[in-house]
Scaffold this active site. Sequence first.
Site, short mmCIF file in Angstrom:
data_model
loop_
_atom_site.label_atom_id
_atom_site.label_comp_id
_atom_site.label_asym_id
_atom_site.label_seq_id
_atom_site.Cartn_x
_atom_site.Cartn_y
_atom_site.Cartn_z
N ALA A 163 15.62 -2.40 -2.48
CA ALA A 163 15.66 -3.26 -1.36
C ALA A 163 14.65 -3.07 -0.56
CB ALA A 163 17.05 -3.66 -0.73
N TYR A 164 14.60 -1.90 -0.14
CA TYR A 164 13.68 -1.25 1.02
C TYR A 164 12.29 -1.68 0.49
CZ TYR A 164 11.04 2.07 3.82
OH TYR A 164 9.94 2.79 4.44
#
Length: 259
Positions: A163-164
């Site tokens: 996600a990051y």
Amino acid sequence: MTHQTSQKSAAKLAIVTGGSRGLGRNTVLSLAKRGIDVIFTYNSNQAEAAATTAAAGELGRRAIALQLDVGDVASFDAFVGRVQEALAGIGAEKFDFLVNNAGTSHHGDFEKTTEAELDELFNVHFKGVFFLTQKLLPLIRDGGRIVNFSTGLTRITVPGSGAYAAMKGAVEVLTRYLAKELGARGIAVNTVAPGAIMTDFSGGMVRDNPEINRRVAEMTALGRAGEPDDIGPMVASLLSEDNRWVNAQRIEVSGGMAL
């Protein structure tokens, strides 16, 4: 002729987000060492911001701390007003360099990442970068520079970082588009992608966990984890005239990780 001489001798000015600690603080001080004054943002830690301001002062440069939550786009208009006030206070109308560094970490499996977590990452790492740059664009001098921070994780796949890394991947694409669209103003836009660095990011994971530090060193060609001093001076160098022809690039600064 006198006016032209004073223009040339005036100090350059940068804005660095997240400049009170870690890589942002090192960038602020690296710029100060090169004779550049800095306006930097901090989220909540006034003591760390004051320490950064004092450290820049010891180097003979001015550093002005302004509070900003880069994930709160609604606050950006007011922030730009504070930037304009700060600029007026030092006799300037515009600034030269923007470094979008501020960010938060996230570790979680794809299957367990929540909508709230993803929204927070989006607001801080992409939406914030997009709209803060947009709001500040009228204040950036033609011929200026923008550096957006990304991560080695857009190239190296580490489970739990999807996600990051995806948000940083979006920033890398945005960087290339900004370089194209702002080229007419002579503004160069690049991405700096640090590898694993020993700061308090991610709870100091690389700095304080001997096992993780060892694993990072083993997968790095230069044989150690990165330090803040490996990054800040590189960013300051990228913003200099020496690198004026570097544009629309993703520059990984990782010591050669996962080659």
